[in-house]
Scaffold this motif. Structure first.
Motif, PDB file in Angstrom:
ATOM      1  N   GLU A   1      41.479 152.520 137.924  1.00  0.00           N
ATOM      2  CA  GLU A   1      42.458 151.683 138.043  1.00  0.00           C
ATOM      3  C   GLU A   1      43.645 152.310 138.738  1.00  0.00           C
ATOM      4  O   GLU A   1      44.356 152.080 139.537  1.00  0.00           O
ATOM      5  CB  GLU A   1      43.048 151.136 136.983  1.00  0.00           C
ATOM      6  CG  GLU A   1      42.289 149.987 136.176  1.00  0.00           C
ATOM      7  CD  GLU A   1      42.572 149.935 134.817  1.00  0.00           C
ATOM      8  OE1 GLU A   1      42.694 148.598 134.641  1.00  0.00           O
ATOM      9  OE2 GLU A   1      42.522 150.617 133.951  1.00  0.00           O
TER      10      GLU A   1
ATOM     11  N   GLN B   1      53.205 132.276 142.163  1.00  0.00           N
ATOM     12  CA  GLN B   1      53.489 131.323 143.254  1.00  0.00           C
ATOM     13  C   GLN B   1      53.047 130.049 143.089  1.00  0.00           C
ATOM     14  O   GLN B   1      52.047 129.709 142.455  1.00  0.00           O
ATOM     15  CB  GLN B   1      52.980 132.127 144.655  1.00  0.00           C
ATOM     16  CG  GLN B   1      53.757 133.262 145.232  1.00  0.00           C
ATOM     17  CD  GLN B   1      53.561 134.428 144.292  1.00  0.00           C
ATOM     18  OE1 GLN B   1      52.589 134.697 143.388  1.00  0.00           O
ATOM     19  NE2 GLN B   1      54.494 135.383 144.420  1.00  0.00           N
TER      20      GLN B   1
ATOM     21  N   LYS C   1      48.789 125.847 140.198  1.00  0.00           N
ATOM     22  CA  LYS C   1      47.540 125.001 140.445  1.00  0.00           C
ATOM     23  C   LYS C   1      46.760 125.576 139.135  1.00  0.00           C
ATOM     24  O   LYS C   1      46.106 124.719 138.283  1.00  0.00           O
ATOM     25  CB  LYS C   1      46.940 124.704 141.340  1.00  0.00           C
ATOM     26  CG  LYS C   1      47.874 123.905 142.425  1.00  0.00           C
ATOM     27  CD  LYS C   1      47.013 123.407 143.421  1.00  0.00           C
ATOM     28  CE  LYS C   1      46.560 124.464 144.234  1.00  0.00           C
ATOM     29  NZ  LYS C   1      45.774 124.230 145.595  1.00  0.00           N
ATOM     30  N   LYS C   2      46.437 126.808 139.085  1.00  0.00           N
ATOM     31  CA  LYS C   2      45.394 127.535 138.228  1.00  0.00           C
ATOM     32  C   LYS C   2      45.893 127.684 136.788  1.00  0.00           C
ATOM     33  O   LYS C   2      45.174 127.907 135.751  1.00  0.00           O
ATOM     34  CB  LYS C   2      44.931 128.790 138.795  1.00  0.00           C
ATOM     35  CG  LYS C   2      44.452 128.600 140.054  1.00  0.00           C
ATOM     36  CD  LYS C   2      44.328 130.281 140.406  1.00  0.00           C
ATOM     37  CE  LYS C   2      44.075 130.264 141.932  1.00  0.00           C
ATOM     38  NZ  LYS C   2      44.220 131.652 142.288  1.00  0.00           N
TER      39      LYS C   2
ATOM     40  N   HIS D   1      44.174 125.911 133.618  1.00  0.00           N
ATOM     41  CA  HIS D   1      42.960 126.324 132.918  1.00  0.00           C
ATOM     42  C   HIS D   1      43.094 127.113 131.810  1.00  0.00           C
ATOM     43  O   HIS D   1      42.013 127.315 130.905  1.00  0.00           O
ATOM     44  CB  HIS D   1      42.186 127.341 133.823  1.00  0.00           C
ATOM     45  CG  HIS D   1      41.695 126.559 135.169  1.00  0.00           C
ATOM     46  ND1 HIS D   1      40.690 125.528 135.029  1.00  0.00           N
ATOM     47  CD2 HIS D   1      42.271 126.631 136.409  1.00  0.00           C
ATOM     48  CE1 HIS D   1      40.487 125.139 136.455  1.00  0.00           C
ATOM     49  NE2 HIS D   1      41.465 125.715 137.173  1.00  0.00           N
TER      50      HIS D   1
ATOM     51  N   TYR E   1      52.736 143.751 144.097  1.00  0.00           N
ATOM     52  CA  TYR E   1      52.076 143.100 144.958  1.00  0.00           C
ATOM     53  C   TYR E   1      52.103 141.661 144.437  1.00  0.00           C
ATOM     54  O   TYR E   1      52.166 141.470 143.337  1.00  0.00           O
ATOM     55  CB  TYR E   1      50.684 143.755 144.993  1.00  0.00           C
ATOM     56  CG  TYR E   1      50.298 144.179 143.712  1.00  0.00           C
ATOM     57  CD1 TYR E   1      49.525 143.204 142.711  1.00  0.00           C
ATOM     58  CD2 TYR E   1      50.391 145.320 142.787  1.00  0.00           C
ATOM     59  CE1 TYR E   1      49.250 143.600 141.528  1.00  0.00           C
ATOM     60  CE2 TYR E   1      49.983 145.726 141.488  1.00  0.00           C
ATOM     61  CZ  TYR E   1      49.187 144.873 140.903  1.00  0.00           C
ATOM     62  OH  TYR E   1      48.917 144.955 139.733  1.00  0.00           O
ATOM     63  N   ARG E   2      51.508 140.574 145.158  1.00  0.00           N
ATOM     64  CA  ARG E   2      51.577 139.382 144.492  1.00  0.00           C
ATOM     65  C   ARG E   2      50.141 139.266 143.724  1.00  0.00           C
ATOM     66  O   ARG E   2      49.291 139.861 144.075  1.00  0.00           O
ATOM     67  CB  ARG E   2      51.603 138.404 145.567  1.00  0.00           C
ATOM     68  CG  ARG E   2      52.726 137.564 145.796  1.00  0.00           C
ATOM     69  CD  ARG E   2      52.956 136.774 147.059  1.00  0.00           C
ATOM     70  NE  ARG E   2      52.937 137.859 148.104  1.00  0.00           N
ATOM     71  CZ  ARG E   2      52.173 137.635 149.261  1.00  0.00           C
ATOM     72  NH1 ARG E   2      51.536 136.578 149.447  1.00  0.00           N
ATOM     73  NH2 ARG E   2      52.096 138.564 150.193  1.00  0.00           N
ATOM     74  N   THR E   3      50.366 138.769 142.567  1.00  0.00           N
ATOM     75  CA  THR E   3      49.063 138.485 141.938  1.00  0.00           C
ATOM     76  C   THR E   3      48.222 137.321 142.383  1.00  0.00           C
ATOM     77  O   THR E   3      48.871 136.312 142.563  1.00  0.00           O
ATOM     78  CB  THR E   3      49.482 138.507 140.461  1.00  0.00           C
ATOM     79  OG1 THR E   3      50.289 139.538 139.985  1.00  0.00           O
ATOM     80  CG2 THR E   3      48.394 138.505 139.491  1.00  0.00           C
ATOM     81  N   THR E   4      47.177 137.386 142.390  1.00  0.00           N
ATOM     82  CA  THR E   4      46.396 136.110 142.670  1.00  0.00           C
ATOM     83  C   THR E   4      45.332 135.954 141.414  1.00  0.00           C
ATOM     84  O   THR E   4      44.683 137.093 141.258  1.00  0.00           O
ATOM     85  CB  THR E   4      45.765 136.089 143.894  1.00  0.00           C
ATOM     86  OG1 THR E   4      45.011 134.988 144.243  1.00  0.00           O
ATOM     87  CG2 THR E   4      44.973 137.440 144.288  1.00  0.00           C
ATOM     88  N   GLY E   5      45.132 134.736 140.918  1.00  0.00           N
ATOM     89  CA  GLY E   5      43.961 134.659 139.790  1.00  0.00           C
ATOM     90  C   GLY E   5      44.665 135.157 138.555  1.00  0.00           C
ATOM     91  O   GLY E   5      45.993 135.022 138.272  1.00  0.00           O
ATOM     92  N   MET E   6      43.998 135.812 137.794  1.00  0.00           N
ATOM     93  CA  MET E   6      44.262 135.775 136.254  1.00  0.00           C
ATOM     94  C   MET E   6      43.598 137.048 135.629  1.00  0.00           C
ATOM     95  O   MET E   6      42.599 137.479 136.194  1.00  0.00           O
ATOM     96  CB  MET E   6      43.621 134.410 135.509  1.00  0.00           C
ATOM     97  CG  MET E   6      43.582 134.167 134.115  1.00  0.00           C
ATOM     98  SD  MET E   6      42.137 135.454 133.498  1.00  0.00           S
ATOM     99  CE  MET E   6      40.836 134.352 133.224  1.00  0.00           C
ATOM    100  N   THR E   7      44.214 137.663 134.871  1.00  0.00           N
ATOM    101  CA  THR E   7      43.979 138.721 134.302  1.00  0.00           C
ATOM    102  C   THR E   7      44.092 138.652 132.729  1.00  0.00           C
ATOM    103  O   THR E   7      45.105 137.953 132.532  1.00  0.00           O
ATOM    104  CB  THR E   7      44.648 140.067 134.686  1.00  0.00           C
ATOM    105  OG1 THR E   7      44.974 140.093 136.025  1.00  0.00           O
ATOM    106  CG2 THR E   7      43.699 141.393 134.604  1.00  0.00           C
TER     107      THR E   7
ATOM    108  N   ASN F   1      50.938 128.025 144.811  1.00  0.00           N
ATOM    109  CA  ASN F   1      49.558 127.793 144.734  1.00  0.00           C
ATOM    110  C   ASN F   1      48.921 128.344 143.472  1.00  0.00           C
ATOM    111  O   ASN F   1      47.679 127.815 143.041  1.00  0.00           O
ATOM    112  CB  ASN F   1      48.740 128.117 146.075  1.00  0.00           C
ATOM    113  CG  ASN F   1      48.540 129.617 146.078  1.00  0.00           C
ATOM    114  OD1 ASN F   1      49.438 130.216 145.863  1.00  0.00           O
ATOM    115  ND2 ASN F   1      47.302 130.119 146.359  1.00  0.00           N
ATOM    116  N   GLU F   2      49.322 129.290 143.058  1.00  0.00           N
ATOM    117  CA  GLU F   2      48.704 129.896 141.768  1.00  0.00           C
ATOM    118  C   GLU F   2      49.058 129.167 140.558  1.00  0.00           C
ATOM    119  O   GLU F   2      48.132 129.312 139.477  1.00  0.00           O
ATOM    120  CB  GLU F   2      49.229 131.317 141.475  1.00  0.00           C
ATOM    121  CG  GLU F   2      49.041 132.198 142.677  1.00  0.00           C
ATOM    122  CD  GLU F   2      47.631 132.734 142.910  1.00  0.00           C
ATOM    123  OE1 GLU F   2      46.977 132.679 141.713  1.00  0.00           O
ATOM    124  OE2 GLU F   2      47.265 133.026 143.940  1.00  0.00           O
TER     125      GLU F   2
END
Lengths: 524, 376
Positions: free
Chosen positions: B62, B239, B244-245, B248, B214-220, B241-242
């Protein structure tokens, strides 16, 4: 009537022992199942079936005891061979046959479920990119999987015909076992047979020993030994096929306890063979026939109980975590299980640590795609895939026209041709302009279906392009064909940067370790 | 009878049973915490700090990833600074034929953006301060030619960045306007430490990792064991568009950790500008944050969920409040232009958005670069 009090007492004791142990273990395992029920996926009721199976097993044990009770009062005189027959002559082949078949089916189901998970994932992500995917072998899995997973289907189309055929053959053989056959047919569904007396058929090896002592005629179809050999052929085939199938299960962990179950079955079989050997060969003369039979019956019951309960427990455990939840729990990637060494891999030269190298390899691309799906960030790679294909397509077109291109990023945004081809980019009826607009619509504009997390700057430049497309000064008309090559470069760079974070987590997954291991050169 | 079972069989069986028991217990015991907030509010920073303090820290792989992130951030920030300077002063970019010459690239946009923010209020002399002197041309050209994805810092690159950052006043002047051109604050830290970062045996320490942007995308997702409790913390992108997720993850959430950046009241948001005609100056990230918070409160499944509001970047706020009043985002604020009353007003404002009185709301402040221990 010649009533033997000792026999009666012992039979009753047997019954009590069985009832207590079986019922106790039934309660114990049912309790466990009950505790896990909230973890069961909603529609899966199969474990209930196996609880039913264990109930049926207990009933069948009891029926055998009842038989012993009824006939045991004077069995030594009237039916000298009966107890022996119960264990060897009739049930042996049937159980062997069904057991082998079940083994095959179980292994088959596991292989199917694993492959189905993989193919359904593949179908899913490919459908985002390309529409016209030819129906290959994967649809086979998709089509057959639900059927193969349903126990009802298997019971109806696999076990019942087999059972009927075996029963038909053997009915002509030993007419005097009618009672026990009826009992079993009433109580026992095919599944029970699989778990009942696994070890018995192993004793068939020693049958010749007993054969010498008696001479029982009356086989209408085949002689005893020939019949056994005849039975043995398909059984052997089944087991071989099952083992071959089991070989294709990825060996990341013997999660399904195939190994454990096989070993324990073998051990039990060896144990019973040993017991049989001691009772009927070594101590044959010192122990009375009744004690022999009694000991055998007792051991039989205990082993039966163990097998039924253990297997039930195993199956419950298997369903407790079905494959998908198991994979997510252990952070295993399904595609990672199917990474095989590929000597022709281009990555064998380059160390596969850089994201751009991983993406150039189809296998690495797919693995990373699965990882992104698990992080809900798949749109980035989908976008990368389509935009890169667009770039490659335009570039190829320019090269064909011998236009001079000065590409500063030559060799960075390259993807393998084996990946699914985008249906937008490869639509021959569309012009480059239309393709670019469709791609912007799909990935970039605000509220798009697969909107990528771009920075304001980059996003707005494409939104502007998109909004002006119908104006008089259409910006697309000002672009030369070679401009289309570089049209999406800022997006590609940005998406690449976005994926770097996910990639650093991807590096820690098992799938990646396996992937690197397999793409390494074997002889450094 | 049990003699026929080997010990190893029994132990595996027992182990699996224990595992299942443990899973079951954990499932009921684990608290699911959701990190939410608008883009750039510091969710991932919070997550990284949690990981460093309560988790097992970051492993070598990492760290390798963060090293790339940091290198990328350095290169991209300096490129952006140079490009902005050139655009503002109408200085032609160095004569290399790269993708920036393409008519629809970033430059157009930078123009449009700056015309809204910088240029309007600037006189000729002010523009002149962004003029990069001739002696730096070589550095600029070298830096602009680098492709961001291959951002391993070479020795040459380090020297160029160093000379530009330390000696060129134009770059420094442009950096003062970082809130309008989207350069993270932490870039200054990395520019100052460029020699350490550029070393070949460099591994990022805790502070570097926390500061990387950095911009996070998705999920951790990560589990933390703090004392006896198990927390499952989910970090997501903020952001639009994120967002929308987010739906879940909403199932079975114990508490929502809503992160608000205190300094964002004068920052231009990355999003929520649906077309170019919208006035960028009317919209700022604080309003965006408020909107997201309201939307989150309104979700059906959160009606009984506890909320913990984290006000992030309090240390930066103390600096910023001296220059910019919070009336940018809160026009009704009448108090003095000081840290304490301003923050009080902001927190009260956020709490007043909650329309479900029985919902538990907690307030927490934390300083971005300061480790916080025993927060629970």
């Amino acid at each position: 009537m010649n009533i033997n009090i000792t026999n009666l007492i012992i039979s009753v004791l047997c019954c009590v022992f069985l009832c207590v142990t079986c019922v106790f273990s039934m309660i114990y395992y049912t309790y466990h199942y009950y505790n896990m029920r909230h973890l069961q996926p909603f529609r899966r009721r199969q474990p209930l079936l196996f609880v039913g199976v264990s109930i049926a097993a207990v009933l069948s044990c009891l029926s055998m005891q009842a038989y012993l009770l009824l006939h045991g009062l004077n069995w030594q005189k009237t039916h000298p061979e009966l107890l022996h027959n119960i264990f060897f002559e009739w049930e042996g082949p049937v159980t062997l046959y069904l057991l082998a078949e079940l083994f095959l089916i179980r292994v088959g189901m596991i292989v199917f479920e694993v492959k189905y998970t993989m193919y359904s994932f593949r179908e899913k992500w490919k459908s985002y990119v390309s529409v016209s995917e030819e129906q290959g072998d994967s649809s086979f899995y998709i089509r057959w999987f639900p059927k193969l997973r349903s126990p009802a289907w298997i019971a109806l189309y696999v076990f019942l015909p087999t059972f009927a055929a075996v029963v038909f053959i053997h009915t002509f053989d030993y007419m005097h076992n009618t009672y026990i056959r009826t009992c079993n047919l009433i109580f026992v569904c095919p599944y029970v047979y699989i778990y009942i007396c696994t070890y018995v058929k192993k004793c068939a090896l020693f049958r010749e020993e007993t054969k010498k002592k008696k001479n029982r005629g009356g086989s209408l179809l085949l002689q005893n030994d020939v019949a056994t050999a005849f039975d043995g052929v398909p059984v052997g085939c089944y087991i071989c096929a099952g083992l071959a199938l089991a070989w294709t299960i990825p060996k990341y962990k013997d999660y399904f306890e195939m190994h454990g179950e096989l070993v324990s079955t073998l051990k039990l079989a060896l144990f019973s063979v040993l017991l049989y050997f001691l009772l009927y060969v070594v101590f044959a003369k010192r122990i009375g026939a009744f004690v022999r039979a009694l000991l055998y019956a007792l051991s039989y019951c205990c082993i039966l109980w163990l097998i039924v309960m253990r297997s039930t427990w195993w199956i419950m455990r298997q369903y407790y975590s079905c494959i998908e939840s198991h994979l997510s729990k252990t952070n295993t990637k399904i595609l990672g299980l199917f990474v095989h060494p590929d000597p022709t891999s281009r990555l064998s030269v380059v160390v596969a640590v850089d994201l751009s190298n991983v993406l150039k390899d189809p296998k690495g691309f797919e693995l990373f795609m699965e990882h992104l799906f698990s992080e809900l960030a798949s749109e980035n790679l989908l976008c990368y895939l389509e935009l890169t294909q667009f770039r490659q397509m335009v570039k190829l077109k320019c090269e064909r026209n011998e236009t001079e291109i000065n590409d500063p990023l030559n060799g960075i945004f390259v993807l393998s041709a084996q990946l699914p081809q985008s249906s937008i980019v490869n639509n021959s009826r569309w012009s480059d302009e239309q393709k670019a607009i469709t791609l912007i619509e799909k990935y970039i504009i605000v509220g798009a279906q697969n909107e990528v997390n771009l920075s304001y700057d980059v996003k707005m430049s494409y939104v502007k392009l998109f909004q002006n497309k119908n104006n008089q000064t259409n910006p697309f008309h000002l672009m030369s064909p070679s401009d289309y090559i570089f049209l999406f470069d800022p997006v590609l760079k940005e998406v690449f940067r976005l994926m770097r974070d996910s990639y650093s987590r991807f590096l820690t997954t098992n799938a990646y370790c396996k992937y690197v291991e397999h793409t390494k050169p074997r002889t450094p | 009878m049990g003699g026929c079972m080997s010990d190893s069989q029994d132990t595996t069986d027992r182990n699996v049973e224990r595992e299942i028991e443990k899973d079951k217990k954990q499932d009921t015991r684990a608290h699911k915490l959701l990190l939410l907030g608008a883009g750039g509010s510091g969710k991932s920073t919070f997550f990284k700090q949690l990981k460093a303090i309560h988790g097992e820290g970051h492993n070598d792989r990492e760290k390798e990833g963060f090293k790339r992130q940091i290198h990328g951030q350095v290169v991209e920030s300096i490129q952006l600074l140079i490009r902005q300077c050139k655009t503002v002063t109408k200085d032609p970019l160095p004569g290399i034929k790269d993708e920036d010459d393409e008519p629809f690239g970033n430059d157009d946009l930078d123009d449009a953006r700056l015309s809204n923010s910088l240029k309007v209020e600037m006189t000729e002399t002010e523009i002149a301060q962004f003029k990069i002197a001739k002696e730096f041309d070589q550095s600029c050209q070298y830096l602009l030619e680098i492709h961001g994805s291959r951002s391993a810092l070479t020795e040459q690159l380090v020297t160029h960045v160093k000379s530009l950052w330390n000696e060129c006043p134009a770059i420094q002047a442009m950096f003062e306007h970082r809130n309008k051109i989207g350069i993270p604050d932490s870039s200054a830290f990395f520019f100052n430490d460029i020699e350490r970062i550029g070393r070949s045996d460099y591994t990022p320490d805790h502070k570097d990792i926390v500061l990387a942007r950095y911009r996070t995308t998705g999920m951790t997702e990560k589990e933390f064991h703090i004392k006896d409790a198990v927390f499952k913390v989910l970090d997501v992108g903020g952001q639009r568009n994120e967002r929308k997720k987010w739906i879940h993850f909403f199932d079975g959430v114990t508490a929502v950790l809503f992160v608000v950046s205190l300094t964002c009241y004068d920052e231009v948001p990355f999003e929520d500008v649906t077309d170019l005609a919208a006035d960028v100056t009317l919209m700022n990230s604080m309003l965006e944050s408020i909107k997201v918070f309201e939307d989150t409160l309104d979700f059906e499944c959160f009606q009984k969920t506890g909320f913990i509001l984290f006000f992030n970047k309090a240390d930066l706020m103390q600096e910023k409040i001296k220059r910019v009043p919070i009336t940018n985002a809160f026009p009704n604020y009448k108090g003095p232009q000081e840290f304490k009353p301003s923050v009080d007003y902001i927190s009260k404002y956020f709490l007043s958005l909650n329309r479900v009185p029985e919902r538990e709301m907690l307030l927490r402040f934390f300083f971005e670069y300061v480790l916080f221990v025993n927060y629970w």
